[in-house]
Structures are given as C-alpha cells and as structure tokens.
Design a protein around this motif. Sequence first.
Motif, mmCIF file in Angstrom:
data_model
loop_
_atom_site.group_PDB
_atom_site.id
_atom_site.type_symbol
_atom_site.label_atom_id
_atom_site.label_comp_id
_atom_site.label_asym_id
_atom_site.label_seq_id
_atom_site.Cartn_x
_atom_site.Cartn_y
_atom_site.Cartn_z
ATOM 1 N N LEU A 38 49.646 30.089 53.361
ATOM 2 C CA LEU A 38 49.839 29.670 54.747
ATOM 3 C C LEU A 38 49.455 28.206 54.882
ATOM 4 O O LEU A 38 48.377 27.802 54.453
ATOM 5 N N ASP A 39 50.332 27.423 55.475
ATOM 6 C CA ASP A 39 50.050 26.011 55.772
ATOM 7 C C ASP A 39 49.882 25.882 57.278
ATOM 8 O O ASP A 39 50.830 26.120 58.042
ATOM 9 N N ILE A 40 48.679 25.537 57.731
ATOM 10 C CA ILE A 40 48.416 25.443 59.167
ATOM 11 C C ILE A 40 48.572 23.994 59.628
ATOM 12 O O ILE A 40 48.182 23.069 58.936
ATOM 13 N N VAL A 59 52.975 27.063 59.863
ATOM 14 C CA VAL A 59 52.817 27.222 61.309
ATOM 15 C C VAL A 59 52.384 25.899 61.923
ATOM 16 O O VAL A 59 51.689 25.093 61.301
ATOM 17 N N ASP A 60 52.827 25.681 63.157
ATOM 18 C CA ASP A 60 52.474 24.473 63.893
ATOM 19 C C ASP A 60 52.805 24.711 65.354
ATOM 20 O O ASP A 60 53.701 25.511 65.670
ATOM 21 N N LEU A 80 47.191 27.143 67.008
ATOM 22 C CA LEU A 80 46.182 27.571 66.046
ATOM 23 C C LEU A 80 44.938 28.120 66.716
ATOM 24 O O LEU A 80 44.202 28.900 66.116
ATOM 25 N N LEU A 84 46.352 32.477 65.165
ATOM 26 C CA LEU A 84 46.396 32.910 63.776
ATOM 27 C C LEU A 84 46.239 34.416 63.575
ATOM 28 O O LEU A 84 46.869 34.984 62.672
ATOM 29 N N VAL A 95 45.119 29.193 52.140
ATOM 30 C CA VAL A 95 45.467 28.474 53.365
ATOM 31 C C VAL A 95 45.359 26.988 53.069
ATOM 32 O O VAL A 95 44.342 26.524 52.555
ATOM 33 N N ALA A 97 45.336 23.171 54.634
ATOM 34 C CA ALA A 97 45.027 22.490 55.897
ATOM 35 C C ALA A 97 44.947 20.995 55.640
ATOM 36 O O ALA A 97 43.967 20.508 55.074
ATOM 37 N N VAL A 100 44.030 18.553 59.918
ATOM 38 C CA VAL A 100 44.191 19.529 61.005
ATOM 39 C C VAL A 100 42.909 19.698 61.816
ATOM 40 O O VAL A 100 42.914 19.533 63.038
ATOM 41 N N VAL A 112 39.134 28.328 65.052
ATOM 42 C CA VAL A 112 40.178 28.186 64.038
ATOM 43 C C VAL A 112 39.651 28.552 62.656
ATOM 44 O O VAL A 112 40.303 29.284 61.902
ATOM 45 N N ILE A 116 40.910 31.492 60.219
ATOM 46 C CA ILE A 116 41.357 31.260 58.845
ATOM 47 C C ILE A 116 40.706 32.267 57.911
ATOM 48 O O ILE A 116 41.369 32.869 57.054
#
Length: 212
Positions: A38-40, A59-60, A80, A84, A95, A97, A100, A112, A116
Amino acid sequence: MATNYHDVHLTQDPARAVVWSTVADYLASYVPPDAAVLDIGAGYCDWINFTRAARRVAVDVWPGIAAHAAPGVETQVLNLVGGLPALGPGTFDAVLASNVLEHFSPGDVDTVVADIAAVLRPGGRLIAIQPNFRYAWKHYFDDYTHRSVFTHVSLPALLREHGFRILEVRPKFLPYSMRESRVPIRPWLIRAYLSSPIKPMAGQMLVVAAKE
C-alpha cells in the motif's frame, strides 16, 4: 491536505520517475515479491509504479491519482485520517509513505500511524521517506501544508509507541528537493548518492519499521 495541492505546489516532473525507480530498486529487499503493498498519499504514484509486488494499491485524497497509476496498480481516493481502516485489517505486507506524515496535525498523524499499524499484517513493514527537520529546517515550512515536525529521533519514537520495531534509520537519505538540481538526474547518480556516506544537500530521512 487540499486536493489542488499538486497543481499549486507539487507539479509533475519527469525527473521524479527517474528518482523513484532507482529508490524502489534500492529498497526492494524490504518488499517481498509476493507482497501486498500500500502506498499512502501516493500522488503521482511514482514509488508504487516501480515497486515489484503481487498486489499494489495506491491511495490519496487527490482525485487525479488514477490517471498516474501504472497498469496493475489499484487506486482509491480516500482521506488518510480515518479512511485507512476501510482497506481491511492485516491486509498489507508493506506500507510506503513518501513525504506524507508531516502534512497532518499531531493529533491526526497519531491516528494515521495507528491505522497504518492496523492494516499491516504482523511483521509487515512501514517504509517512510520524508523531510528530517534536523537537516531541512531552512525549507521545511516553505511547503504551506506542513503541519507536524519530525526528525530521525522523533519519528521512530512515534512508531515505537504504536507497536513498531525499528529496523533501519538513515538520518540523511535523499536531498530535501531535486527540483533545482544543476546536474541531470540520472539513475547512476541516484544510486551513487544512496550508497555514499557523503550526502550533500541531504534533507530527507529513511525510517523502516516492522509491526510487532
């Protein structure tokens, strides 16, 4: 963060793909090939696009994210802060980040980080790259959306509070920004910088942590 942030402060730059393809390869040992990643706050999806994994999710809050995702990268538009958990508990092995956590208020960043931890499987890893205030203080608040201050000491402390074990900390990992670089951005140059003990203009840190 405002949804037009990318148009105002973080315009698209072709050099970013060169940087992140090299960084993704450099950090590949932390992401198993069969992982769900997952890329936040993925933005232009530069990091996740170059990550090798069985499942890749970006996600963004920015609605434009889908237009920049590579084939095979799933995208979701969500906040976020509180969003999440909808992805499911224990869903991901890693994950990502990048730049961020500093965009949230201290109270929100606590939420957040807790979320995560919740979406990571036991042993899953958080790989965070972001400004280190210790070395980036002159330019830290040039970005009007920066809300929290972190250093290579305070960020690991926050992660430990939420049940993470720290695997690696590099106080100086990347330059704070490469937008005004006087030399062409090339993969060999990025690889040399990452491997060198000498880090001119360093302002970004790397913190890797595993969920206990």
